[in-house]
Design a protein around this motif. Structure first.
Motif, short mmCIF file in Angstrom:
data_model
loop_
_atom_site.label_atom_id
_atom_site.label_comp_id
_atom_site.label_asym_id
_atom_site.label_seq_id
_atom_site.Cartn_x
_atom_site.Cartn_y
_atom_site.Cartn_z
N VAL A 33 34.66 5.50 4.70
CA VAL A 33 35.17 4.40 4.02
C VAL A 33 35.84 4.49 2.73
N ARG A 34 35.34 5.52 2.10
CA ARG A 34 35.79 5.97 0.72
C ARG A 34 37.11 6.81 0.92
N ASP A 35 37.10 7.54 2.11
CA ASP A 35 38.37 8.46 2.24
C ASP A 35 39.35 7.73 3.07
N GLY A 36 39.09 6.29 3.59
CA GLY A 36 40.08 5.42 4.17
C GLY A 36 40.16 6.09 5.60
N ALA A 37 39.14 6.85 6.10
CA ALA A 37 39.24 7.43 7.26
C ALA A 37 38.51 6.57 8.43
N HIS A 38 38.52 7.18 9.52
CA HIS A 38 37.81 6.48 10.77
C HIS A 38 36.71 7.43 11.15
N PRO A 39 35.54 6.87 11.77
CA PRO A 39 34.54 7.71 11.88
C PRO A 39 34.50 8.38 13.46
N ARG A 40 35.71 9.50 13.06
CA ARG A 40 36.34 10.03 14.70
C ARG A 40 35.12 10.91 15.14
N GLU A 41 34.43 11.68 14.27
CA GLU A 41 33.18 12.56 14.59
C GLU A 41 32.41 11.62 15.43
N LEU A 42 31.84 10.69 14.82
CA LEU A 42 30.71 9.96 15.50
C LEU A 42 30.91 9.43 16.88
N ALA A 79 21.28 0.43 13.12
CA ALA A 79 19.86 0.50 12.35
C ALA A 79 19.88 1.87 11.65
N ALA A 80 20.74 2.94 11.95
CA ALA A 80 20.93 4.17 11.33
C ALA A 80 21.85 4.30 10.09
N GLY A 81 22.41 3.02 9.97
CA GLY A 81 23.41 2.76 9.00
C GLY A 81 24.81 3.22 9.23
N SER A 82 24.95 3.59 10.63
CA SER A 82 26.52 3.96 10.79
C SER A 82 26.87 3.33 12.11
N PRO A 83 27.05 1.91 12.02
CA PRO A 83 27.63 1.26 13.32
C PRO A 83 29.19 1.45 13.53
N SER A 158 41.22 -6.24 14.66
CA SER A 158 40.56 -5.01 14.09
C SER A 158 40.95 -3.76 14.72
N GLY A 159 41.64 -2.84 14.01
CA GLY A 159 41.61 -1.29 14.43
C GLY A 159 43.05 -1.13 15.29
N VAL A 160 43.84 -2.00 15.13
CA VAL A 160 45.10 -1.78 15.54
C VAL A 160 45.81 -0.49 15.32
N GLU A 202 37.98 -7.54 1.24
CA GLU A 202 36.78 -6.99 0.33
C GLU A 202 35.93 -6.22 1.07
N LEU A 203 35.74 -6.49 2.46
CA LEU A 203 34.97 -5.89 3.32
C LEU A 203 35.15 -4.39 3.30
N GLN A 204 34.28 -3.67 3.19
CA GLN A 204 34.25 -2.08 3.05
C GLN A 204 33.80 -1.69 4.64
N ALA A 205 34.66 -1.30 5.31
CA ALA A 205 34.47 -0.90 6.67
C ALA A 205 35.69 0.15 6.94
N PRO A 206 35.46 1.21 8.01
CA PRO A 206 36.52 2.01 8.27
C PRO A 206 37.35 1.21 9.20
#
Length: 386
Positions: A33-42, A79-83, A158-160, A202-206
């Protein structure tokens, strides 16, 4: 957490996904989120292990299972913090609709990629002036020879930016009655006239949120998914999985927050005992745990009904599960932050941002008030006020 109601296969899937989620965790998602990226690795690793497409048909590269399994994946990652929010959209909504109603060509074009993560699809239904009233959708599709022409607007999609295409809910005119009926269209990202602008959240999400403008977007005849006369059936075939997965999203987030609070309450010592020994701390956390467990039971019921082909039963249960999970999630996050006091608002503990994120489970994809309307009318038979 008790899993005695789950099969051995479900328990094994839950444990395996939990291990994957633990390797990434909240710190990974925060850095994305901080890097403005997407969770591509996960996303890529979840796909490689067969988790992303676990609900899609085997003959098109999926796992051949259903919403029961896909909801386990999202819940455990949460639950692991990475939805991964796009799991709600790409395999659950779009993949399900195409698998159930798409042509053979559409299935072959999209399902293998949705299953292995190489293709992503967004979903556009909400409009600026329609909100939860799908009967007021103004995005229209008209025939022009062999083509469809789409015109309209969508918001909170989301995610367009990372999606190869967006499944758009439009309306076509019934030739016999003249009434508008819902239909679903696959719109490629680079289609001429298909414009997007990012909404400042305001929502912090990838996953970024977008407003879409469809300005005379021309599509081939095979962009229509399913039967033109079965619009509502096809639409709800995607919306029920969306509600089930939103419940999984909320339950996972609530479990993560609760876990952090319990860990803190066991070790934080102000007087002679850890603060978790005090009932004013312990009881609200126990209550949050109970409510999350109850929400999961309803989610499991909804997933089972959906996977068994009971669309009507699944509709009721999916709405109830989404409602229960949204309430449980917000309460769990609130109590977790409160348990940590000032520490609950520090970046070190990573709970403060969940205050905003947890509201998503109450607001989207349908508000709790609209779910209460649904239950009032459909389950209890009370008259409508609208």
């Amino acid at each position: 957490m008790s899993t005695v109601l789950e099969t051995e296969e479900h328990q094994a899937l839950r444990a395996a996904v939990a291990a994957l989620g633990k390797r990434y965790g909240r710190d990974y998602m925060t850095s994305v989120v901080r890097d403005g990226a997407h969770p591509r690795e996960l996303w890529a690793e979840a796909a490689e292990l067969g988790y992303l497409g676990v609900n899609l048909p085997e003959e098109y590269g999926g796992g051949g299972s259903g919403m029961a399994e896909l909801s386990i994946v999202l819940e455990e990652l949460g639950a692991a913090g990475s939805p991964i929010l796009m799991m709600v959209v790409s395999p659950a909504i779009c993949g399900t609709v195409i698998a159930r109603f798409g042509t053979e060509a559409q299935k072959r074009q999209w399902l293998p990629g949705l299953a292995d993560g190489s293709l992503t699809m967004a979903f556009g239904i909400t409009e600026p002036d329609a909100g939860s009233n799908s009967h007021r959708i103004t995005t229209t599709a008209r025939r022009d020879g062999e083509e469809w022409v789409l015109t309209g607007r969508k918001v909170f999609v989301s995610g367009v930016d990372i999606a190869d295409a967006t499944l758009i809910v439009g309306r076509t005119e019934d030739a016999r009655s003249g009434r508008l009926k819902p239909c679903l269209f696959i719109v490629p990202r680079e289609a001429p006239g298909f414009q997007r602008s990012q909404i400042d959240m305001e929502l912090q999400a990838p996953e970024k949120q977008f407003e879409l403008v469809l300005d005379e977007v021309r599509l081939p005849a095979d962009a229509l998914v399913g039967d033109e006369d079965a619009g509502l059936l096809q639409l709800f075939a995607g919306l029920n999985p969306e509600r089930i997965m939103t419940a999984a999203f909320g339950i996972g987030m609530g479990r993560y927050a609760l876990g952090r609070a319990v860990e803190y309450a066991k070790t934080r010592q102000v007087w002679k005992e850890p603060i978790g020994a005090h009932q004013a701390i312990a009881h609200p956390l126990a209550q949050a745990h109970i409510e999350l467990e109850l929400a999961r039971l309803m989610m499991q019921k909804a997933a089972r009904l959906y996977d068994d082909g009971d669309d009507a039963g699944a509709g009721e249960a999916a709405n109830m599960a989404k409602y229960a999970a949204g309430e449980a999630c917000v309460k769990a996050v609130d109590q977790a932050v409160h348990t940590l006091g000032g520490n609950g608002l520090t970046r070190e503990y990573g709970l403060g941002s969940l205050i905003t994120a947890s509201r998503v489970a109450r607001i989207a994809p349908v508000s709790r008030e609209m779910i209460l309307n649904y239950v009032s009318h459909q389950s209890l038979g009370l008259p409508k006020s609208y």
